[in-house]
Design an enzyme around this catalytic site. Structure first.
Site, PDB file in Angstrom:
ATOM      1  N   ASN A  45      -9.528  -0.954  23.192  1.00 38.69           N
ATOM      2  CA  ASN A  45      -8.280  -1.660  22.820  1.00 38.69           C
ATOM      3  C   ASN A  45      -8.304  -3.116  23.270  1.00 38.69           C
ATOM      4  OD1 ASN A  45      -8.247  -0.534  25.445  1.00 38.69           O
ATOM      5  ND2 ASN A  45      -6.034  -0.733  25.589  1.00 38.69           N
ATOM      6  N   ASP A  94      -6.089   6.913  33.291  1.00 40.96           N
ATOM      7  CA  ASP A  94      -5.555   6.274  32.071  1.00 40.96           C
ATOM      8  C   ASP A  94      -5.060   4.866  32.416  1.00 40.96           C
ATOM      9  OD1 ASP A  94      -5.153   6.245  29.348  1.00 40.96           O
ATOM     10  OD2 ASP A  94      -3.119   7.045  29.448  1.00 40.96           O
ATOM     11  N   GLY A 123       2.219   1.961  29.309  1.00 39.88           N
ATOM     12  CA  GLY A 123       1.039   1.942  30.166  1.00 39.88           C
ATOM     13  C   GLY A 123       1.325   1.694  31.626  1.00 39.88           C
TER      14      GLY A 123
END
Length: 417
Positions: free
Chosen positions: A96, A306, A325
């Protein structure tokens, strides 16, 4: 660099030195001796750390930085320092970026920037061009350049035929396909888990059904095509059950769960703190309990941070407008050790390597020294001043942790906090 790890307790069930407290001599990156006591030579540095424990190097299967394109969030160089000081010898880096990592050249850029670092970077290539979900990216070429898997980070493949083709095509070179578990039409414009809390807070919800429908669809496709499928960061009880059933059928499916989905629930959102805005959203305690059970019975293959750095301009805003996030590299060990205990924590942080084609390295004489260094004892509260990541968007500030990570030794280097 030559060094001796003094009085190190080995945590490695595959090693003949498991649970023994020994000195470990490392010369030119290789373990040359393990013994009760080793007298150092003149050119050997002694590493003496309180209650030192060592294990096989930890692996994180879902890490995002920012470079290229979002360097203000995290550069590769600084991000790898964070990873090393957090105990990780290996990370899988998400695609990303800007531009998206969807070509062999972009994979080469990542591996070039990460060259000669203590922590190894294993790039994940985008599954589709620009991660737009329309056309498959050049998967084989990216694998030849060093990509270990293919997936569009936090973007689900809405076209089932595209995923079918990806699973079929990747079998030609034993490729691993990642599919993010969310049905966007069901998720809609939701920003948190659809349950009692979303009603109380007046926020639009993402129902567990959005994840479970996608997981069920993907497993049907996998059963039809064969191949290898990895489902990252599952978050619901039903997802665990579906994957357990698929494994019992013999399907080559693996999955991960994030540390925040194991330790936090949607009750955290009562403060409207955007650091708790993650995707998938934080779920209920019932889901957390099911995920923990999935860890215990090995339905869930690995735990990930993550880790997703987001700059303050995109986090310190109205909850609906904030980006999803949280960072997590620095808190993975302390949070897991608090709930799983030492040996299970080490197990879930080392087990996933083979799935991504990374060979585990036993702690034994003659093997490369790829080790995580830590102290499993000591309770503390994680505070913002302990964050070394460039972005500070941590959902774990104020949370209780257990133990302390010293760093790693890998690739002939040692990195300590």
């Amino acid at each position: 660099m030559n060094l001796i790890l003094k009085a190190a307790t080995v945590i490695d069930p595959t090693s003949p030195f498991h649970k023994q407290t020994v000195d470990v001599l490392i010369e030119n990156g290789i373990i040359t001796d393990i013994n009760t006591e080793i007298t150092p030579k003149n050119n050997v540095k002694e590493i003496i750390l309180d209650n030192l424990h060592v294990s096989q190097g930890w692996f994180d299967s879902s890490v995002s930085f920012g470079e290229p394109g979002y360097e203000e969030r995290e550069t590769i160089d600084h991000g790898l320092t964070v990873a090393a000081k957090s105990g990780f010898t290996d990370i899988a880096l998400n695609p990303n970026t800007l531009p998206v990592t969807d070509t062999s050249a972009s994979i080469g850029f990542i591996t070039g920037k990460a060259h000669n670092k203590a922590t190894n970077v294993h790039p994940i290539g985008a599954l589709t061009v620009k991660s737009e979900g329309i056309d498959l990216a050049e998967l084989y070429d990216m694998q030849q350049a060093g990509a270990v898997a293919f997936g569009d980070y936090k973007k689900s493949i809405q076209n089932p035929n595209l995923l079918k083709i990806a699973l079929l095509y990747a079998q030609n070179f034993n490729g691993l396909v990642l599919s993010f578990p969310q049905e966007n039409n069901i998720a809609g414009k939701g920003v948190m888990n659809e349950e009692e809390q979303s009603t109380l807070l007046g926020l639009k919800g993402i129902p567990a059904l959005a994840e479970e429908l996608q997981v069920a669809r993907d497993l049907f496709l996998l059963e039809y095509t064969g191949g290898k499928l990895h489902i990252p960061t599952i978050s619901t009880a039903k997802s665990v059950a579906l994957i357990k059933e698929a494994k019992a059928k013999g399907l080559q499916v693996t999955c991960s769960v994030s540390v925040h989905h194991l330790t936090l629930t949607d009750s955290e959102l009562t403060t409207f703190d955007a650091n708790f805005k993650v995707l998938p959203p934080l779920r209920t305690q019932k889901d957390v309990d099911a995920l923990l059970k999935g860890i215990e019975d090995d339905t869930i293959d690995m735990v990930t941070s993550d880790h997703q750095p987001i700059d303050i301009e995109h986090k310190k805003v109205e909850f609906d407008a904030a980006k999803y996030g949280t960072i997590g590299l620095e808190t993975v060990f302390g949070m897991l050790n608090n709930i799983l205990g030492l040996e299970k924590t080490v197990s879930v942080l080392t087990h996933g390597k083979e799935i991504f084609g990374i060979a585990p390295i036993q702690i034994n004489k003659g093997n490369p020294a790829s080790l995580s260094l830590f102290n499993p004892q000591g309770d503390s509260t994680f505070t913002e001043d302990r964050i070394i990541s460039t972005s500070k968007n941590s959902a774990f500030v104020g949370k209780a942790t257990k133990g302390h990570v010293y760093g790693i030794t890998a690739n002939g280097k040692i990195v300590l906090k």
